[in-house]
Design an enzyme around this catalytic site. Structure first.
Site, PDB file in Angstrom:
ATOM      1  N   CYS A   1       1.077  -0.825   0.018  1.00 44.87           N
ATOM      2  CA  CYS A   1      -0.359   0.045  -0.258  1.00 44.87           C
ATOM      3  C   CYS A   1       0.706   1.339  -0.268  1.00 44.87           C
ATOM      4  O   CYS A   1       2.076   1.306   0.837  1.00 44.87           O
ATOM      5  CB  CYS A   1      -1.143   0.289   1.143  1.00 44.87           C
ATOM      6  SG  CYS A   1      -2.022  -1.006   1.250  1.00 44.87           S
TER       7      CYS A   1
ATOM      8  N   ASP B   1      -9.335  -2.723 -23.126  1.00 43.26           N
ATOM      9  CA  ASP B   1      -8.361  -2.402 -21.848  1.00 43.26           C
ATOM     10  C   ASP B   1      -6.658  -3.096 -21.461  1.00 43.26           C
ATOM     11  O   ASP B   1      -6.997  -4.800 -21.265  1.00 43.26           O
ATOM     12  CB  ASP B   1      -9.647  -2.700 -21.444  1.00 43.26           C
ATOM     13  CG  ASP B   1      -8.862  -3.240 -19.199  1.00 43.26           C
ATOM     14  OD1 ASP B   1      -8.032  -2.149 -19.011  1.00 43.26           O
ATOM     15  OD2 ASP B   1     -10.463  -3.952 -19.040  1.00 43.26           O
TER      16      ASP B   1
ATOM     17  N   CYS C   1      -5.704   0.932 -16.954  1.00 41.44           N
ATOM     18  CA  CYS C   1      -5.243   1.318 -14.771  1.00 41.44           C
ATOM     19  C   CYS C   1      -3.757   1.957 -14.252  1.00 41.44           C
ATOM     20  O   CYS C   1      -3.621   1.618 -13.816  1.00 41.44           O
ATOM     21  CB  CYS C   1      -4.857  -0.433 -14.646  1.00 41.44           C
ATOM     22  SG  CYS C   1      -3.788  -0.861 -15.672  1.00 41.44           S
TER      23      CYS C   1
END
Length: 431
Positions: A97, A359, A386
């Protein structure tokens, strides 16, 4: 298998690794860090926020012009700084993270800033363009924790599972991952995996958990699925069920699907709005996976329309065949979406598509594919991205080929991380 750089790599910069000093933190940058400067060098600082005064410790110095560092002490905190909900997050800990120390609303603002900056710097768009200036990153339902339905956990030499430190091969052993859906995290982290290099895990819409053991080269060794409410594993792993767009979809147990449970619905709605498919139109769905976007758009094209879904992975093609079997206007083609493959594909289609949906993986479609798609004259190209840097580069290629960015939306499909999902609409100039 993608490998990070070792934290023990030799310095190739000025020998600053391990050095500590104070900096004033500047703007957020792509990649989960902010920019500071010290002694005329750029310092990319993790675990910080714009406007903060922090003490940093240099973690990597491999280039004369910049180094990387962690904020190890906060002297003046930004208002959006919060306590980290994960005990494994922080300097020198798990690298999974980037923004555990940031209020979720501020995370959305930071991500929007990064996307806009990439569209201006790499996409060569004007920051004052209303499409760029108006971009926001929208939250998805469910909050910032327990959203990750699919993950890959590393395994150390003792068989203990965890995640790697930032830009390192070192494994931080975990007993939980608070951003991962609890049954999926427990299925991997509550046991040992001797001999494995990594373990993929996913949980589907029925609650069934699939785990796939990988060797140290990233090759699948064995899989099993544990059905919801059952104590004993079922062998072997097969298809998983996913829910999106008001219907069920089949996908390989740990095959590609949007990681956030709310992402597929949000992206399908955004793609459908941008594409605005009309009866009788032809749609080209590239990097189609299990056929999510093509299958969702096919009803609007009607039985007189045509939807061609192109995917390179054989397992995903098999799932797409099953998902689209009830749609006579939909076809699944297996093939690579590169310049050669796309040239052949467009020739075989016989007529150019009205709408293109793509995509691509994190690296983007690339300039060659972007130029070929622009050459079709499709009235709408809907790009699901993304990575904002890849989006920026490909937008520049489309712009050079006569298209313009007509709309873009951002979605926080990866809370607590620097990643963001975008849906962009490109149309021919003059349209």
């Amino acid at each position: 298998m993608q490998r990070g750089r070792s934290s023990t790599s030799p310095d190739r910069g000025l020998g600053w690794t391990g050095r500590e000093f104070e900096v004033e933190v500047g703007a957020v940058a792509h990649g989960g860090h902010c920019v500071a400067r010290h002694e005329e060098r750029v310092v990319f600082v993790r675990h910080s926020l714009p406007g903060e005064r922090v003490v940093v410790r240099v973690t990597e110095d491999r280039h004369p012009g910049f180094c990387r560092a962690d904020a190890v002490q906060v002297l003046a905190a930004a208002p959006a700084r919060v306590d980290r909900p994960c005990p494994y997050s922080g300097p020198g800990k798990c690298g999974g993270c980037d923004w555990q120390h940031v209020d979720p609303t501020e995370q959305h603002r930071l991500k929007a800033t990064v996307v806009r900056e990439q569209l201006v710097r790499l996409g060569r768009l004007d920051a004052a363009d209303p499409v760029v200036a108006g971009l926001v990153v929208e939250p998805l339902p469910g909050g910032a924790l327990r959203w990750r339905s699919r993950a890959r956990f590393a395994v150390d030499r003792t068989g203990a599972p965890g995640l790697r430190r930032h830009r390192s091969h070192d494994v931080v052993v975990l007993d939980d991952c608070p951003i991962t859906v609890e049954p999926a995290a427990a299925a991997v982290l509550q046991q040992r995996w001797p001999g494995a290099g990594a373990v993929d895990v996913s949980i589907d819409s029925t609650g069934s958990v699939t785990t796939t053991r990988l060797d140290r080269r990233g090759r699948p060794q064995s899989s099993e699925v544990r059905s919801a409410g059952e104590d004993l594993p079922q062998e072997p792993a097969g298809r998983a069920e996913r829910r999106a767009g008001g219907r069920d979809w089949e996908v390989e147990g740990t095959g590609f699907w949007q990681v956030h449970p709310g992402a597929a619905d949000a992206l399908v709605a955004a793609v459908a709005e941008c594409a605005a498919v009309r009866p009788g139109e032809s749609v080209l769905d590239l990097y189609a996976g299990a056929g999510l976007f093509g299958g969702a758009l096919a009803p609007a094209a009607g039985e007189q329309g045509r939807v061609v879904c192109v995917e390179s992975d054989a397992g995903a093609c098999a799932a797409a065949d099953a998902n689209l079997a009830h749609l006579p206007q939909a076809e699944v083609w297996q093939g690579e979406v590169d310049a050669d493959g796309l040239t052949e594909l467009l020739a075989e289609l016989g007529s150019p598509p009205d709408v293109v949906v793509l995509d691509p993986p994190r690296a983007g479609a690339g300039p060659a594919v972007s130029r070929l798609l622009a050459g079709t004259g499709a009235r709408a190209v809907v790009y699901v991205a993304c990575d904002p840097a890849a989006l920026g580069r490909d937008v520049a290629a489309f712009t050079e080929a006569g298209y313009r960015l007509a709309a873009v939306r951002g979605f926080d499909a990866f809370p607590m991380t620097a990643h963001v999902e975008c849906v962009a609409l490109l149309v021919p100039v003059g349209q």
